[in-house]
Motif scaffolding. Structure first.
Motif, PDB file in Angstrom:
ATOM      1  N   GLU A  40       0.829  -1.214   0.000  1.00  0.00           N
ATOM      2  CA  GLU A  40       0.000   0.000   0.000  1.00  0.00           C
ATOM      3  C   GLU A  40       0.864   1.264   0.000  1.00  0.00           C
ATOM      4  O   GLU A  40       0.501   2.263  -0.626  1.00  0.00           O
ATOM      5  CB  GLU A  40      -0.943  -0.009   1.202  1.00  0.00           C
ATOM      6  CG  GLU A  40      -2.073  -1.019   1.078  1.00  0.00           C
ATOM      7  CD  GLU A  40      -3.136  -0.818   2.139  1.00  0.00           C
ATOM      8  OE1 GLU A  40      -3.310   0.328   2.604  1.00  0.00           O
ATOM      9  OE2 GLU A  40      -3.792  -1.803   2.509  1.00  0.00           O
ATOM     10  N   HIS A  43       2.417   1.771  -3.550  1.00  0.00           N
ATOM     11  CA  HIS A  43       1.426   2.111  -4.570  1.00  0.00           C
ATOM     12  C   HIS A  43       0.363   3.063  -3.999  1.00  0.00           C
ATOM     13  O   HIS A  43      -0.809   2.988  -4.363  1.00  0.00           O
ATOM     14  CB  HIS A  43       0.778   0.833  -5.110  1.00  0.00           C
ATOM     15  CG  HIS A  43       1.773  -0.117  -5.704  1.00  0.00           C
ATOM     16  ND1 HIS A  43       2.331   0.064  -6.948  1.00  0.00           N
ATOM     17  CD2 HIS A  43       2.326  -1.263  -5.203  1.00  0.00           C
ATOM     18  CE1 HIS A  43       3.173  -0.922  -7.203  1.00  0.00           C
ATOM     19  NE2 HIS A  43       3.184  -1.738  -6.167  1.00  0.00           N
ATOM     20  N   LEU A  46      -1.997   4.899  -6.461  1.00  0.00           N
ATOM     21  CA  LEU A  46      -3.102   4.129  -7.041  1.00  0.00           C
ATOM     22  C   LEU A  46      -4.328   4.207  -6.141  1.00  0.00           C
ATOM     23  O   LEU A  46      -5.435   4.521  -6.608  1.00  0.00           O
ATOM     24  CB  LEU A  46      -2.690   2.671  -7.233  1.00  0.00           C
ATOM     25  CG  LEU A  46      -3.840   1.695  -7.528  1.00  0.00           C
ATOM     26  CD1 LEU A  46      -4.521   2.030  -8.852  1.00  0.00           C
ATOM     27  CD2 LEU A  46      -3.333   0.258  -7.520  1.00  0.00           C
ATOM     28  N   TYR A  66      -3.326   1.298 -14.397  1.00  0.00           N
ATOM     29  CA  TYR A  66      -2.157   1.466 -13.531  1.00  0.00           C
ATOM     30  C   TYR A  66      -1.208   0.283 -13.686  1.00  0.00           C
ATOM     31  O   TYR A  66       0.019   0.469 -13.782  1.00  0.00           O
ATOM     32  CB  TYR A  66      -2.603   1.608 -12.083  1.00  0.00           C
ATOM     33  CG  TYR A  66      -1.465   1.802 -11.095  1.00  0.00           C
ATOM     34  CD1 TYR A  66      -1.021   3.073 -10.777  1.00  0.00           C
ATOM     35  CD2 TYR A  66      -0.852   0.702 -10.502  1.00  0.00           C
ATOM     36  CE1 TYR A  66       0.027   3.260  -9.876  1.00  0.00           C
ATOM     37  CE2 TYR A  66       0.196   0.871  -9.606  1.00  0.00           C
ATOM     38  CZ  TYR A  66       0.631   2.147  -9.291  1.00  0.00           C
ATOM     39  OH  TYR A  66       1.676   2.315  -8.405  1.00  0.00           O
ATOM     40  N   HIS A  70       2.587   0.807 -14.749  1.00  0.00           N
ATOM     41  CA  HIS A  70       3.603   0.568 -13.721  1.00  0.00           C
ATOM     42  C   HIS A  70       4.510  -0.608 -14.083  1.00  0.00           C
ATOM     43  O   HIS A  70       5.727  -0.550 -13.851  1.00  0.00           O
ATOM     44  CB  HIS A  70       2.942   0.315 -12.367  1.00  0.00           C
ATOM     45  CG  HIS A  70       3.927   0.170 -11.244  1.00  0.00           C
ATOM     46  ND1 HIS A  70       4.478   1.259 -10.604  1.00  0.00           N
ATOM     47  CD2 HIS A  70       4.475  -0.937 -10.659  1.00  0.00           C
ATOM     48  CE1 HIS A  70       5.323   0.835  -9.671  1.00  0.00           C
ATOM     49  NE2 HIS A  70       5.334  -0.497  -9.680  1.00  0.00           N
ATOM     50  N   GLN A 149       3.008  -8.187  -9.288  1.00  0.00           N
ATOM     51  CA  GLN A 149       1.703  -7.896  -9.872  1.00  0.00           C
ATOM     52  C   GLN A 149       0.598  -8.547  -9.040  1.00  0.00           C
ATOM     53  O   GLN A 149      -0.451  -7.938  -8.777  1.00  0.00           O
ATOM     54  CB  GLN A 149       1.639  -8.409 -11.311  1.00  0.00           C
ATOM     55  CG  GLN A 149       2.570  -7.706 -12.278  1.00  0.00           C
ATOM     56  CD  GLN A 149       2.475  -8.290 -13.677  1.00  0.00           C
ATOM     57  OE1 GLN A 149       1.385  -8.636 -14.152  1.00  0.00           O
ATOM     58  NE2 GLN A 149       3.607  -8.423 -14.351  1.00  0.00           N
ATOM     59  N   LEU A 152      -0.436  -6.704  -5.913  1.00  0.00           N
ATOM     60  CA  LEU A 152      -1.404  -5.626  -6.134  1.00  0.00           C
ATOM     61  C   LEU A 152      -2.806  -6.175  -6.368  1.00  0.00           C
ATOM     62  O   LEU A 152      -3.790  -5.542  -5.978  1.00  0.00           O
ATOM     63  CB  LEU A 152      -0.973  -4.758  -7.306  1.00  0.00           C
ATOM     64  CG  LEU A 152      -0.239  -3.468  -6.946  1.00  0.00           C
ATOM     65  CD1 LEU A 152       0.174  -2.698  -8.184  1.00  0.00           C
ATOM     66  CD2 LEU A 152      -1.102  -2.589  -6.050  1.00  0.00           C
ATOM     67  N   TYR A 156      -5.746  -4.834  -4.115  1.00  0.00           N
ATOM     68  CA  TYR A 156      -6.899  -4.203  -4.758  1.00  0.00           C
ATOM     69  C   TYR A 156      -8.186  -4.978  -4.446  1.00  0.00           C
ATOM     70  O   TYR A 156      -9.241  -4.377  -4.200  1.00  0.00           O
ATOM     71  CB  TYR A 156      -6.686  -4.118  -6.263  1.00  0.00           C
ATOM     72  CG  TYR A 156      -7.907  -3.684  -7.036  1.00  0.00           C
ATOM     73  CD1 TYR A 156      -8.452  -2.415  -6.861  1.00  0.00           C
ATOM     74  CD2 TYR A 156      -8.530  -4.554  -7.942  1.00  0.00           C
ATOM     75  CE1 TYR A 156      -9.580  -2.017  -7.560  1.00  0.00           C
ATOM     76  CE2 TYR A 156      -9.653  -4.158  -8.645  1.00  0.00           C
ATOM     77  CZ  TYR A 156     -10.178  -2.897  -8.443  1.00  0.00           C
ATOM     78  OH  TYR A 156     -11.304  -2.510  -9.131  1.00  0.00           O
TER      79      TYR A 156
END
Length: 257
Positions: A40, A43, A46, A66, A70, A149, A152, A156
């Motif tokens: 967090e 990023h 984002l 994003y 990124h 990846q 995230l 998310y």
């Protein structure tokens, strides 16, 4: 049942709670917040931008944009790929991993996802049909920060679930299986059982749908913090069976046939 001693949990991981706690039965009943180390913070921009998006569709598009920028997903040469490279894994990304899991959870992409859970949460792989270390290495070789990846994706996913299920700590989910031999059943009394699930498993929110996939139905109250992705988190993702990807550990479940 000392699961630490038989290597169900690793002594280290990359989140805020030890594997022996987040993978335990008490954690299922009384979950606490889970967060991957540094994601967090790294990023921050984002998640600041996501707050200004009016709905889930807009946020999903912002997230995917994003990720593309990124991780240079559409301009791989900016990530260091040589123009004449013959690396067939260069185009592997988070979407291909998740869709590959849906196609074959015991294949290369499945091994990558299981390895990511093992690395980030410290929960070891309990079942993989094939040679897991080889499949994982083959899946990660030549890729562009693929596990980052997935960091995230999980973060998310938790952001979205925090908006849509802010008053819930658990989801009731179902899994259809043909046999129980891939599960370590630690205790069973009638339909109630305590099982050690694989470190990541597919469930669905639809009991009737689960019934189509096996002779037995496993019903579990899954902590929201243990959902790493779900069917409509992103466009055209895991839509086949209303699928949820669930982080494993010890669970009390109902088993019916």
């Amino acid at each position: 049942m000392n699961l630490e001693r038989d290597s169900a949990f690793l002594p280290f991981n990359r989140c805020n709670l030890p594997a022996s706690l987040l993978g335990s039965l008490p954690f299922q009943f009384h979950p606490a917040a889970l967060a991957l180390d540094g994601v967090e913070v790294l990023h921050r921009s984002l998640f600041k931008h996501l707050q200004s998006q009016p709905d889930h569709t807009a946020r999903a598009q912002r997230f995917m944009d994003y990720m593309s920028v990124h991780f240079c997903l559409e301009t791989l040469e900016e990530a260091g790929l040589m123009p004449d490279s013959r690396n067939k894994r260069a185009n592997a990304n988070y979407l291909r991993v998740l869709r590959g899991w849906a196609f074959d959870s015991n294949g290369r992409e499945g091994a990558v996802l299981k390895g990511w859970v093992e690395s980030r949460f410290g929960l070891t792989v309990q079942y993989h049909q094939g040679y897991y270390p080889f499949d994982r290495c083959k899946g990660l070789y030549g890729t562009n920060a693929l596990e980052s990846q997935l960091d995230l994706v999980y973060t998310y996913c938790q952001y979205e679930l925090g908006l849509s299920h802010s008053l819930q700590r658990h989801l009731t989910l179902y899994r259809g299986v043909n046999a129980l031999d891939e599960y370590r059943i630690l205790k069973r009394e009638g339909r109630k059982a305590v099982v050690l699930l694989n470190n990541v498993s597919s469930f669905t929110h639809n009991r009737e749908r689960a019934d189509e996939f096996g002779d037995y139905i496993i019903e579990a109250r899954v902590p929201v913090v243990k959902v790493l992705a779900y069917y409509d988190l992103l466009p055209k993702l895991l839509r086949g069976e209303g699928e949820f990807l669930v982080i494993g550990g010890v669970y009390e479940v109902d088993i019916s046939s």
